[in-house]
Design a protein around this motif. Structure first.
Motif, mmCIF file in Angstrom:
data_model
loop_
_atom_site.group_PDB
_atom_site.id
_atom_site.type_symbol
_atom_site.label_atom_id
_atom_site.label_comp_id
_atom_site.label_asym_id
_atom_site.label_seq_id
_atom_site.Cartn_x
_atom_site.Cartn_y
_atom_site.Cartn_z
ATOM 1 N N GLN A 2 0.743 -1.181 0.037
ATOM 2 C CA GLN A 2 0.039 0.123 -0.137
ATOM 3 C C GLN A 2 0.822 1.272 0.061
ATOM 4 O O GLN A 2 1.903 1.182 0.498
ATOM 5 N N TYR A 3 0.254 2.177 -0.394
ATOM 6 C CA TYR A 3 0.954 3.762 -0.581
ATOM 7 C C TYR A 3 0.287 4.829 0.298
ATOM 8 O O TYR A 3 -1.025 4.883 0.058
ATOM 9 N N TRP A 4 0.955 5.801 0.801
ATOM 10 C CA TRP A 4 0.413 6.817 1.227
ATOM 11 C C TRP A 4 1.611 7.808 1.188
ATOM 12 O O TRP A 4 2.608 7.733 1.862
ATOM 13 N N ASP B 171 5.794 5.505 1.703
ATOM 14 C CA ASP B 171 5.656 6.928 1.368
ATOM 15 C C ASP B 171 6.238 7.161 0.172
ATOM 16 O O ASP B 171 7.247 6.640 -0.465
ATOM 17 N N SER B 172 6.326 8.787 -0.053
ATOM 18 C CA SER B 172 7.091 9.294 -1.378
ATOM 19 C C SER B 172 8.490 9.075 -1.271
ATOM 20 O O SER B 172 9.176 8.844 -2.338
ATOM 21 N N GLU B 173 9.089 9.271 0.007
ATOM 22 C CA GLU B 173 10.604 9.278 0.033
ATOM 23 C C GLU B 173 11.144 7.967 -0.551
ATOM 24 O O GLU B 173 11.964 7.483 -1.149
ATOM 25 N N ARG B 174 10.309 6.901 0.360
ATOM 26 C CA ARG B 174 10.639 5.414 0.137
ATOM 27 C C ARG B 174 10.373 4.911 -1.222
ATOM 28 O O ARG B 174 11.085 4.129 -1.632
ATOM 29 N N ALA B 175 9.326 5.421 -1.654
ATOM 30 C CA ALA B 175 8.880 5.158 -3.301
ATOM 31 C C ALA B 175 10.072 5.666 -4.208
ATOM 32 O O ALA B 175 10.596 4.916 -5.166
#
Length: 270
Positions: A51-53, A81-85
């Motif tokens: 999942q993503y947030w 999250d966006s940084e990890r993505a």
């Protein structure tokens, strides 16, 4: 017309990759009418949920919904999250994929790309953060298939819940189409560029060009009611009512205008 310049033969895959109407015809043809048997015990799709947030700390109501997946015994749960993505895309696929992620016009486009790339690399089940599990996870991860997706009205594939094995050819194609569209700064809307419209075109193109014989290459397209038996989808959360929500101007939550435009064009030509 573009098709007139092609050599003679069947070009259903080419048409499906470009036109949502052509894709919807193939999806309707390849869809199941009801549940598939799920008792062979040969699961190819990993029992893990992604999942993503975009923010590191989701709102409490989102965390509560995600817990319906993360609390499952024996199931790996991963949230980016966006940084990890950004790090994952750079380290796994390279600078172009990371750049495509940052060129997204809104959070949804970046999430669309990320889910495809994660499934391509790791496999498992991707689930939107506003979808709550209240049924059986294993009803969504079928035996003896490599990909499971769900058919919405007008024979469009939903992208809020997708299950796949790593490197499934349809997911690979969809991820490449999403990267290409983002890098090219396509001016299509999110639904068409990276969302359900694009996923529908990619899966239909794969199905038109291939005859999967290995279980891991097969695609099961199931009616949406089967998903709704297990999952409460598209829950109305407070952030969706703010002006910052990417789809705030669309009261239905699904932008079907590209489909209707295509249907109208087809009707006018007939």
């Amino acid at each position: 017309m573009e098709r007139a310049s092609l050599p003679s033969g069947d070009h259903d895959d080419w048409l499906a990759s470009r036109y949502i109407y052509a894709a919807s015809v193939i999806i309707e043809r390849r869809s199941e009418d009801g549940p598939l048997r799920n008792d062979s015990g040969q699961k190819r799709i990993p029992r893990q949920v992604f999942q993503y947030w975009n923010d590191p700390a989701p709102p409490p109501e989102v965390v509560d919904i995600m817990n319906s997946w993360s609390s499952l015994p024996g199931v790996k749960h991963v949230r980016f999250d966006s940084e990890r993505a950004s790090s994952f895309l750079r380290e796994t696929f390279g600078a172009d994929h990371e750049r495509a992620f940052h060129l997204a016009n809104n959070i949804a486009e970046g999430a669309d790309l990320l889910r495809l790339c994660y499934l391509r690399h790791h496999g498992g089940l991707y689930v939107d953060a506003d979808d709550r599990l209240y049924g059986d996870l294993d009803a969504l991860i079928l035996d003896d298939v490599g990909m499971v997706c769900f058919r919405e009205p007008f024979n469009i594939l939903a992208n809020n819940v997708i299950a796949a094995v790593p490197e499934h050819p349809a997911i690979v194609l969809a991820s490449e189409m999403a990267v290409e569209a983002l890098l090219a700064r396509d001016n299509e809307n999110t639904w068409s560029k990276t969302g359900p419209g694009m996923l529908s075109r990619a899966v239909a193109s794969y199905l038109a060009s291939a005859t999967p014989t290995e279980p891991a290459d097969k695609v099961a397209i199931l009616p949406n009611y089967i998903l709704r038996r297990q999952v409460q989808i598209h829950i109305q959360l407070p952030h969706k009512k703010t002006r910052g929500y990417w789809n705030a101007a669309n009261t239905t939550g699904v932008d079907m205008s590209p489909f209707f435009t295509s249907v109208s064009s087809q009707t006018a030509m007939s």
